[in-house]
Design an enzyme around this catalytic site. Structure first.
Site, PDB file in Angstrom:
ATOM      1  N   TYR A   1       0.829  -1.213   0.000  1.00  0.00           N
ATOM      2  CA  TYR A   1       0.000   0.000   0.000  1.00  0.00           C
ATOM      3  C   TYR A   1       0.865   1.267   0.000  1.00  0.00           C
ATOM      4  CZ  TYR A   1      -4.365  -2.397   1.564  1.00  0.00           C
ATOM      5  OH  TYR A   1      -5.493  -3.175   1.670  1.00  0.00           O
TER       6      TYR A   1
ATOM      7  N   CYS B   1      -1.755  -1.319  10.351  1.00  0.00           N
ATOM      8  CA  CYS B   1      -0.999  -0.875   9.188  1.00  0.00           C
ATOM      9  C   CYS B   1      -0.811   0.630   9.326  1.00  0.00           C
ATOM     10  CB  CYS B   1      -1.813  -1.210   7.938  1.00  0.00           C
ATOM     11  SG  CYS B   1      -1.117  -0.598   6.405  1.00  0.00           S
TER      12      CYS B   1
ATOM     13  N   CYS C   1       6.398   0.854  10.382  1.00  0.00           N
ATOM     14  CA  CYS C   1       5.587   0.032   9.466  1.00  0.00           C
ATOM     15  C   CYS C   1       5.496  -1.329  10.120  1.00  0.00           C
ATOM     16  CB  CYS C   1       6.273  -0.067   8.104  1.00  0.00           C
ATOM     17  SG  CYS C   1       5.576  -1.319   7.012  1.00  0.00           S
ATOM     18  N   THR C   2       4.299  -1.914  10.111  1.00  0.00           N
ATOM     19  CA  THR C   2       4.119  -3.160  10.864  1.00  0.00           C
ATOM     20  C   THR C   2       4.820  -4.360  10.216  1.00  0.00           C
ATOM     21  OG1 THR C   2       1.973  -3.461   9.783  1.00  0.00           O
ATOM     22  CG2 THR C   2       1.975  -2.454  11.979  1.00  0.00           C
TER      23      THR C   2
HETATM   24  N1  DGL Z   1       2.275  -2.858   7.011  1.00  0.00           N
HETATM   25  C1  DGL Z   1       2.059  -1.613   6.429  1.00  0.00           C
HETATM   26  C2  DGL Z   1       2.394  -0.431   7.264  1.00  0.00           C
HETATM   27  O1  DGL Z   1       2.426  -0.573   8.462  1.00  0.00           O
HETATM   28  C3  DGL Z   1       1.891  -1.459   4.984  1.00  0.00           C
HETATM   29  C4  DGL Z   1       3.051  -1.639   4.135  1.00  0.00           C
HETATM   30  C5  DGL Z   1       2.674  -1.608   2.684  1.00  0.00           C
HETATM   31  O2  DGL Z   1       1.722  -2.277   2.288  1.00  0.00           O
HETATM   32  O3  DGL Z   1       3.366  -0.890   1.958  1.00  0.00           O
HETATM   33  O4  DGL Z   1       2.629   0.642   6.787  1.00  0.00           O
END
Ligand code: DGL
Length: 256
Positions: free
Chosen positions: A42, A73, A184-185
């Site tokens: 994303y 996220c 970021c998770t």
């Molecule tokens: N796990 C996500 C976050 O914490 C999203 C990473 C992605 O889809 O680029 O930002």
């Protein structure tokens, strides 16, 4: 009391780092994990696009009876949490934000590194938090290029991943940072590699996992939504990708 599940949503595998923390601190709670998988990453998508994806994801979790939604996220939180709260006004939401506040309050060197996706680093809330707590602290913002893809491909231990990590981490350390925030998770799955790159240099790595666990607990209490103490939890894994992705989600959740 409410034995319905808590919904946990991410673009893919990343939110499992939050899922693990919830599983640890809330052993009676059922959890439905939705890892999109189809539209991941994303990180550089347009805000409007992320909102549409997040809204559909929340609808899916609510159809499964979720009593609370954790947007596990950072990117989806930055782009969509206010939108989701307005749209589903009777649902309690918990979002993920980079742990900039504790980093800025505790840094000794007055230099902090924050690694996150492009969308998270340009998010309004993040910039506001920086303005509020970043006074007198130099905050180096870096995109973890390729990090999400490495985790999605189960390539955490590959040599090429360590190289990617080195390229992002070394310049931050060279600037004198003593704290690096994983914003970021997906990134906690690279913690081993990041720590290996940091070596014996005095740099602390922090993420938001523990804080989110505490926030979920207090919100459950506030809304009287805790599961009964004898409740046997059910763990469900859902994806917009295929069955093999769904199985990998499930395996990664319980992997050591
Ligand atoms: N796990 C996500 C976050 O914490 C999203 C990473 C992605 O889809 O680029 O930002």
């Amino acid at each position: 009391m409410n034995n319905n599940p808590i919904g946990v949503y991410d673009s893919g595998f990343g939110g499992l780092s939050v899922w693990r923390e919830l599983h640890r601190v809330l052993p009676n709670e059922s959890l439905v994990y939705l890892g999109d998988g189809k539209n991941c990453p994303y990180g550089s998508l347009a805000v409007e696009q992320i909102r549409v994806l997040a809204e559909d994801a929340v609808k899916l979790l609510l159809e499964r009876g979720c009593k609370m939604i954790v947007v596990a996220c950072n990117t989806a939180t930055a782009a969509a949490i206010e939108y989701l709260r307005a749209k589903f006004s009777d649902v309690p939401f918990v979002g993920l934000e980079p742990a900039v506040k504790p980093a800025c309050l505790t840094t000794q060197s007055k230099v902090v590194g924050v690694i996150a996706t492009e969308r998270s680093l340009t998010g309004e809330k993040f910039l506001k938090t920086l303005a509020r707590y970043g006074d007198g602290v130099r905050v180096i913002k870096s995109i973890g290029r390729g990090f999400v893809e490495a985790v999605e491909q189960n390539a955490e231990q590959e040599e090429s991943t360590e190289q990617l990590v080195r390229e992002v981490i070394e310049p931050i350390i060279a600037e004198g940072a003593d704290i690096i925030v994983l914003g970021c998770t997906h990134y906690p799955f690279l913690r081993d590699v990041i720590e290996r790159v940091v070596g014996d240099r005095n740099v602390k790595i922090i993420d938001s996992g523990e804080a989110v666990g505490k926030r979920v607990e207090s919100l459950l209490d506030e809304h009287e939504l805790r599961a009964e103490s004898g409740h046997t939890p059910v763990y469900e894994f859902v994806t917009l990708a295929d069955e093999s992705y769904r199985k990998r989600l499930q395996e990664k959740a319980f992997a050591e």
